[in-house]
Design an enzyme around this catalytic site. Structure first.
Site, mmCIF file in Angstrom:
data_model
loop_
_atom_site.group_PDB
_atom_site.id
_atom_site.type_symbol
_atom_site.label_atom_id
_atom_site.label_comp_id
_atom_site.label_asym_id
_atom_site.label_seq_id
_atom_site.Cartn_x
_atom_site.Cartn_y
_atom_site.Cartn_z
ATOM 1 N N GLU A 150 0.847 -1.200 0.000
ATOM 2 C CA GLU A 150 0.000 0.000 0.000
ATOM 3 C C GLU A 150 0.878 1.245 0.000
ATOM 4 O O GLU A 150 1.978 1.245 0.539
ATOM 5 C CB GLU A 150 -0.942 -0.005 1.209
ATOM 6 N N PHE A 151 0.349 2.316 -0.620
ATOM 7 C CA PHE A 151 1.044 3.595 -0.655
ATOM 8 C C PHE A 151 0.090 4.687 -0.177
ATOM 9 O O PHE A 151 -0.083 5.721 -0.820
ATOM 10 C CB PHE A 151 1.554 3.891 -2.070
ATOM 11 N N LEU A 152 -0.535 4.437 0.964
ATOM 12 C CA LEU A 152 -1.541 5.352 1.497
ATOM 13 C C LEU A 152 -0.890 6.394 2.390
ATOM 14 O O LEU A 152 -0.077 6.059 3.242
ATOM 15 C CB LEU A 152 -2.592 4.571 2.304
ATOM 16 N N ASN A 210 9.405 4.522 0.707
ATOM 17 C CA ASN A 210 9.326 5.216 1.993
ATOM 18 C C ASN A 210 10.695 5.686 2.477
ATOM 19 O O ASN A 210 10.826 6.775 3.051
ATOM 20 C CB ASN A 210 8.670 4.326 3.046
ATOM 21 N N GLY A 255 11.515 20.499 9.416
ATOM 22 C CA GLY A 255 10.731 20.478 10.649
ATOM 23 C C GLY A 255 11.460 19.765 11.758
ATOM 24 O O GLY A 255 12.691 19.863 11.879
ATOM 25 N N GLY A 259 7.719 11.059 11.460
ATOM 26 C CA GLY A 259 7.181 10.086 12.412
ATOM 27 C C GLY A 259 6.126 9.251 11.724
ATOM 28 O O GLY A 259 6.130 9.105 10.505
ATOM 29 N N CYS A 262 4.851 4.426 9.302
ATOM 30 C CA CYS A 262 5.535 3.874 8.133
ATOM 31 C C CYS A 262 7.021 4.221 8.064
ATOM 32 O O CYS A 262 7.870 3.331 8.110
ATOM 33 C CB CYS A 262 4.842 4.345 6.852
ATOM 34 N N LYS A 265 9.488 2.825 10.850
ATOM 35 C CA LYS A 265 9.537 1.358 10.835
ATOM 36 C C LYS A 265 10.195 0.833 9.560
ATOM 37 O O LYS A 265 11.003 -0.095 9.592
ATOM 38 C CB LYS A 265 8.106 0.821 10.966
ATOM 39 N N ARG A 330 2.042 7.464 16.534
ATOM 40 C CA ARG A 330 3.141 6.498 16.514
ATOM 41 C C ARG A 330 4.423 7.175 16.023
ATOM 42 O O ARG A 330 4.477 7.724 14.934
ATOM 43 C CB ARG A 330 2.787 5.301 15.624
#
Length: 437
Positions: A150-152, A210, A255, A259, A262, A265, A330
């Site tokens: 997935e690429f959400l 990612n 920034g 976080g 995705c 991790k 998370r």
């Protein structure tokens, strides 16, 4: 098409709901009976814009159902998506226990041909592990294992699923390819591609994507830190390099670090994969180091301004989620910043439009929780902006001044212009730009 989605977390719930929205019959399975009961009533356990509307509609149209009965779901579905948690272990490796346990259970339940789809983010070689487990009890003609990462993006996940830039499928059989093509055809009618490849390449694609984006963020944070020392303005630098089509405008905002569920991790997992294959991924190791240091920038600025005297000071925080339009905390930079402030003996008052309850589960009564953004400011020594929610972009600055002990803002997301802060008389520190006094 009849679809089962095993796991009703962030990915599973969005996946199941969006497949139902295009007319499929979807049954979602989870072991958490409380969550199942809530979902049956249309109550989502996550905050994601647009999701609850689609969920309610598809429950009403009886296109989506929720159960803890894996056996029934497995027997009725042609395609079974594994959308299970793969948390990082102590060494950074993705924990595959849930994926492999479900594969083991499915091997005793399948009696007709199924496509088993790894939707979870899993290390290279996982499809082969799942296939090996299924093969212990099933003949090879009864299943195909497919990788479909997935690429959400949290906050726009529904749109990302319904209108994907691309769909990546790792499949080795023509039968599975045909079924996956039929399944995703309604989502790519405008011509966006479905890329078919081998499963290992599909698994690597997710991690590579990612990790590359995390690298862009970390690079820009390093540039921002250098801008502060040289007197350059990172806003102009970002615009200057982002206009180069080879670089692009996205993921260049500096920034306090990335976080979420995705990037942290996946970068860790890809780095561990490299180590397991005797390869030193130096660039990725630098990304991890830079991001860890960047999360400390705001506290470093506070210590400098308050001359290392944070004890007994009160700080107001606007924004707790790792990004706007989600309640996900998370690996959010806010969590580490709050911990540092508490350790230093400060009092912390927090406000976030949707993530308050998730933060309460972490810190309990160690924090003061505010129902309103201005209430959080009362008698605080400074305001810290840690998430760039839209509600923070054009606030009532007079209210901010009147509630704070002094007009002091530390902005970890560069929400305000330097000119405006100077005009309004704030002491204002941001990332990669000159301080306003």
């Amino acid at each position: 098409m009849k679809i089962a989605v095993i796991g009703t977390g962030y990915v599973g719930l969005v996946t199941g709901t969006c497949f139902a929205e295009t007319g499929n019959q979807v049954i979602c399975v989870d072991v958490d009976r409380e969550k199942i009961a809530a979902l049956q009533k249309g109550i989502t356990p996550i905050y994601e814009p647009g999701l609850e509307v689609l969920l309610t509609r598809n429950i009403k149209e009886q296109r989506i159902a929720f159960t803890d009965d894996l056996e029934t779901a497995a027997k009725e579905a042609l395609v079974i998506f594994l959308a299970l948690p793969t948390p990082s272990g102590e060494d950074g490796a993705a924990d595959l226990r849930y994926v492999l346990q479900v594969a083991e259970r499915l091997s005793g339940l399948i009696t007709s041909y199924k496509v088993i789809v790894n939707k979870s983010t899993v290390p290279v070689g996982t499809a082969e592990k799942v296939s090996a487990i299924l093969s212990e009890k099933l003949s090879r003609g009864l299943f195909d294992v497919v990788s479909n990462p997935e690429f959400l993006r949290e906050g726009v996940a529904v749109d990302d699923f319904l209108k994907p830039e691309r769909v990546v499928v790792g499949a080795g059989s023509e039968r599975a390819i045909k079924i996956m093509t039929d399944l995703y055809s309604p989502f790519v009618r405008q011509g966006n591609p479905i890329y078919f490849m081998d499963a290992r390449s599909a698994e690597m694609t997710k991690y590579a994507a990612n990790s590359f984006l995390a690298m862009k963020i970390s690079f820009m944070n390093e540039i921002a830190n250098l801008c502060e020392r040289t007197g350059a303005n990172v806003d102009w630098v970002r615009i200057g390099i982002g206009s180069d089509q080879r670089i692009g405008k996205r993921f260049l905002f500096p920034g306090i670090g990335y976080g979420g569920s995705c990037f942290p991790k996946d970068v860790l997992a890809l780095n561990l994969t490299a180590q397991e294959h005797d390869y030193e991924f130096q660039l990725l190791q630098s990304v991890l180091t830079v991001n860890a240091l960047q999360k400390r920038r705001i506290v470093q600025k506070l210590n400098r301004y308050f001359k290392e005297q944070l004890k007994d000071r009160q700080f107001a925080i606007w924004g707790l989620a790792f990004k706007p339009e989600t309640d996900d905390i998370r690996d959010a930079p806010s969590i580490e910043i709050i911990r540092e402030l508490l350790t230093a003996g400060a009092t912390v008052t927090v406000y976030d439009p949707v993530a308050i309850e998730n933060v309460r589960k972490v810190f309990g009564d160690q924090l003061i929780y505010s129902d309103g953004q201005y209430e959080a400011l009362k008698d605080a020594d400074a305001l810290l902006i840690l998430t760039e929610w839209s509600a923070f972009r054009n606030p009532d600055f007079e209210k901010i001044k009147n509630n704070l002990k002094a007009p002091v803002i530390f902005d970890g997301r560069n929400v305000y212009s330097l000119e405006k802060m100077k005009e309004l008389g704030f002491h204002y520190e941001s990332i990669g730009r000159s301080d306003v006094h």
